[in-house]
Write an enzyme that holds these catalytic residues in place. Structure first.
Site, short mmCIF file in Angstrom:
data_model
loop_
_atom_site.label_atom_id
_atom_site.label_comp_id
_atom_site.label_asym_id
_atom_site.label_seq_id
_atom_site.Cartn_x
_atom_site.Cartn_y
_atom_site.Cartn_z
N TYR A 19 0.86 -1.20 0.00
CA TYR A 19 0.00 0.00 0.00
C TYR A 19 0.89 1.25 0.00
O TYR A 19 1.62 1.51 0.95
CB TYR A 19 -0.93 0.03 1.22
CG TYR A 19 -1.87 -1.16 1.35
CD1 TYR A 19 -2.18 -1.97 0.26
CD2 TYR A 19 -2.45 -1.47 2.58
CE1 TYR A 19 -3.03 -3.06 0.39
CE2 TYR A 19 -3.31 -2.56 2.72
CZ TYR A 19 -3.58 -3.34 1.62
OH TYR A 19 -4.42 -4.42 1.76
N HIS A 23 0.34 -11.79 1.47
CA HIS A 23 -0.68 -11.02 0.73
C HIS A 23 -1.24 -11.81 -0.45
O HIS A 23 -2.45 -11.86 -0.66
CB HIS A 23 -0.05 -9.70 0.25
CG HIS A 23 -1.01 -8.58 0.15
ND1 HIS A 23 -0.63 -7.27 0.27
CD2 HIS A 23 -2.35 -8.54 -0.07
CE1 HIS A 23 -1.70 -6.49 0.13
NE2 HIS A 23 -2.74 -7.24 -0.08
N SER A 34 -12.37 -5.25 2.33
CA SER A 34 -13.35 -4.48 1.54
C SER A 34 -14.78 -4.83 1.95
O SER A 34 -15.63 -5.12 1.10
CB SER A 34 -13.14 -4.73 0.04
OG SER A 34 -11.84 -4.40 -0.36
N PRO A 35 -15.09 -4.79 3.26
CA PRO A 35 -16.40 -5.28 3.71
C PRO A 35 -17.59 -4.44 3.23
O PRO A 35 -18.72 -4.91 3.25
CB PRO A 35 -16.29 -5.21 5.24
CG PRO A 35 -15.24 -4.17 5.50
CD PRO A 35 -14.26 -4.30 4.37
N ARG A 94 -15.62 -1.70 -1.15
CA ARG A 94 -14.85 -0.52 -1.55
C ARG A 94 -15.72 0.74 -1.58
O ARG A 94 -15.57 1.61 -2.43
CB ARG A 94 -14.21 -0.75 -2.92
CG ARG A 94 -13.32 -1.98 -2.94
CD ARG A 94 -12.98 -2.47 -4.34
NE ARG A 94 -12.13 -3.65 -4.30
CZ ARG A 94 -12.59 -4.89 -4.13
NH1 ARG A 94 -13.90 -5.12 -4.01
NH2 ARG A 94 -11.77 -5.91 -4.08
#
Ligand SMILES: NC(=O)c1ccc[n+]([C@@H]2O[C@H](COP(=O)([O-])OP(=O)(O)OC[C@H]3O[C@@H](n4cnc5c(N)ncnc54)[C@H](OP(=O)(O)O)[C@@H]3O)[C@@H](O)[C@H]2O)c1
Length: 390
Positions: A116, A184, A264-265, A268
Site C-alpha cells: 500500500y 498477501h 473491503s467489507p 470498496r
C-alpha cells in the site's frame, strides 16, 4: 448476535481507559488524542441508546486459537484507503488525527501492507500508531514485490525476501515485533510449507507474533496450518462477493479454529450508497476505475443491491453500510471486518453497527431479497484474479 453487546458509554470507555492507564505511560500524544476527542464528543451524532456520546467500540472478538489467538476489537480499521487506492485523501495530519480517533474509540486492530503506497501506508501507520503499541495492533502483509519503492506486480515469498520485508516493516511501523504478518498473495514458485517454516522461525526469534494468509484456497490453508498455526485468513467477503462461503475457506477456518478477516467489507464503498454511475473516481490513486464492478453499466445495475440494503435498514434505523457490516458480523463470532474510511463521520457510523442486531429470519429475508439481483461485473480484472491463491 452473541458478540453484539451494547457499547459502553463514552464515559464508561474513558473510565476503562483510565483504569488501563494505570499501567500505561500517558504520553503527550495520548493527551492530545483525548483532547481532540473531547472536542468532537460535543458535536457527534446521537446513539440509538439515546446518549449523545461519541461512538466507541467495546466488543472484542478472538481470531485464531491457542498460542496464536488474537484478541481484537470486533471491528478493525483498514488503513489502506487513507493514502492509497481510494482516490483523493486528506492530508497526513488529518489521517493521523483520524487514526488517533479510532484508537480513542476502542479500535485495536489496524490493517496495512507493504504494497500500500507502496511503503507510505506502513509509514503512516507507524507514525500514527506506534505510540499505542501496548494496546492496539497493526497487522501488515508481505508477498507482493516492491523494488525501489515501486510495486512490480510480481509475487515474492522466498524466505530471504520474507525476512528482509519483515525487518523493513518493523522499521516503518516502529515496532520490535509484528503482531501479525499476512502473506498477501501466494507465490507460485515457493511451496507454502517453506513460507510457513520461515514464519515459524521468525516467531521463534520474536520478530513475528502471528501470521495469516490472504485470498488462499482451503487446501493451502490446511498445508500451511500444519507447519505453523494460522491466526486468520483475510479475503474479500461482503454481500456482493460471498465466495468464501462456498469454496471451503470458511469451513476450514471453522474446523481448524482460524479467524477470518473480511477485507473491503463495504465493497470498496459501494455498499455504503455514496457511489453512483456518475461518480468521478481519480484513476491516478484509485484502483476502482479499473475494476469491472465499478464500470458505469455495472454500477447502474448493482445499485438495486444498495437500494435493497437501504430499504432493509430504514425501518431498523440502520444505514446501508451498517447493514453490510452487521451482516458480516452475524455470520460467525470469529469474523472481524476491517472497513476503511477517511472520515470521522463514517468511522462513527461504522462503529455504531455494534448497536444493532437482527434475527436470523431477518437476515434470511435480506439474503432472499438480494438473490433477485445478480451481481453484474467481476470483482477483479483478469490479471488480478490470476494472482488469487490456488
Ligand atoms: N488482503 C487484501 O488483499 C486486501 C485488499 C483490499 C483491501 N484490504 C484491506 O481492507 C481494508 C478495507 O478495504 P477497502 O478500503 O478496499 O474497502 P471498504 O472498507 O469496503 O470501503 C472503503 C470505502 O468505503 C467508504 N466508506 C467507509 N465507511 C462508509 C460509510 N459508513 N458509508 C459510506 N461509505 C463508507 C470509504 O470512503 P470514505 O473515505 O468517504 O469514508 C472508502 O472509500 C483496507 O484498508 C485494507 O486494509 C485487503
Amino acid at each position: 448476535m452473541e458478540e453484539n453487546k451494547t457499547n459502553i458509554s463514552r464515559r464508561g470507555f474513558l473510565k476503562t481507559a483510565a483504569a488501563v492507564g494505570a499501567a500505561l505511560t500517558i504520553t503527550p500524544a495520548y493527551e492530545k488524542v483525548m483532547a481532540a476527542t473531547n472536542a468532537t464528543a460535543t458535536t457527534s451524532g446521537t446513539s440509538t441508546s439515546g446518549s449523545a456520546t461519541a461512538a466507541s467500540i467495546s466488543a472484542h472478538r478472538t481470531l485464531g486459537t491457542g498460542k496464536v489467538a488474537f484478541d481484537v476489537s470486533a471491528l478493525g480499521f483498514g488503513v489502506m484507503g487513507l493514502n492509497y487506492h481510494r482516490g483523493v485523501h486528506p492530508d497526513r495530519k488529518a489521517c493521523i488525527r483520524l487514526l488517533h480517533e479510532a484508537v480513542d474509540r476502542g479500535v485495536t486492530l489496524f490493517d496495512t501492507a507493504i504494497i500500500y503506497g507502496p511503503l507510505s501506508n506502513e509509514e503512516l501507520a507507524g507514525e500514527a500508531l506506534s505510540q499505542f503499541k501496548d494496546r492496539i495492533s497493526v497487522t501488515t502483509k508481505f508477498g507482493l514485490e516492491v523494488v525501489n519503492g515501486k510495486g512490480t506486480g510480481r509475487q515474492d515469498s522466498r524466505p530471504a525476501t520474507i525476512r528482509q520485508y519483515c525487518e523493513d516493516s518493523l522499521r516503518r511501523l516502529q515496532l520490535d515485533s509484528l503482531p501479525m504478518f499476512y502473506q498477501h498473495r501466494q507465490d507460485p514458485n515457493v511451496p507454502i510449507e517453506e513460507v510457513a517454516q520461515t514464519i515459524a522461525d521468525l516467531m521463534k526469534e520474536g520478530k513475528v507474533q502471528r501470521w495469516g494468509m490472504c485470498e488462499i484456497s482451503a487446501d493451502t490453508i490446511r498445508k500451511a496450518h500444519a507447519v505453523c498455526p494460522l491466526t486468520a485468513i483475510q479475503s474479500e467477503y461482503h454481500l456482493m462477493f460471498r465466495e468464501v462461503e462456498t469454496n471451503g475457506v470458511l469451513d476450514v477456518c471453522q474446523e481448524l479454529g482460524i479467524g477470518f478477516v473480511p477485507y473491503s467489507p463495504i465493497n470498496r464503498g459501494f455498499l455504503g450508497g455514496d457511489i453512483n454511475e456518475y461518480t468521478q473516481l481519480d484513476p491516478s490513486n484509485d484502483n476502482r476505475p479499473g475494476l469491472p464492478r465499478f464500470q458505469p453499466e455495472a454500477i447502474r445495475s448493482n445499485t438495486r443491491i444498495v437500494n435493497a440494503l437501504q430499504q432493509f435498514g430504514r425501518p431498523r434505523g440502520m444505514t446501508a453500510a451498517q447493514v453490510a457490516l452487521a451482516w458480516l458480523l452475524q455470520k460467525k463470532p470469529w469474523i472481524v471486518p476491517i472497513p476503511g474510511t477517511t472520515k470521522l463521520s463514517h468511522l462513527e457510523e461504522n462503529l455504531r453497527t455494534m448497536e444493532f442486531s437482527c434475527t436470523t429470519e431477518e437476515w434470511k429475508e435480506l439474503e432472499d431479497t438480494l438473490a433477485a439481483f445478480p451481481v453484474v461485473g467481476d470483482r477483479y480484472p483478469k490479471w488480478e484474479q490470476e494472482r488469487i491463491g490456488k
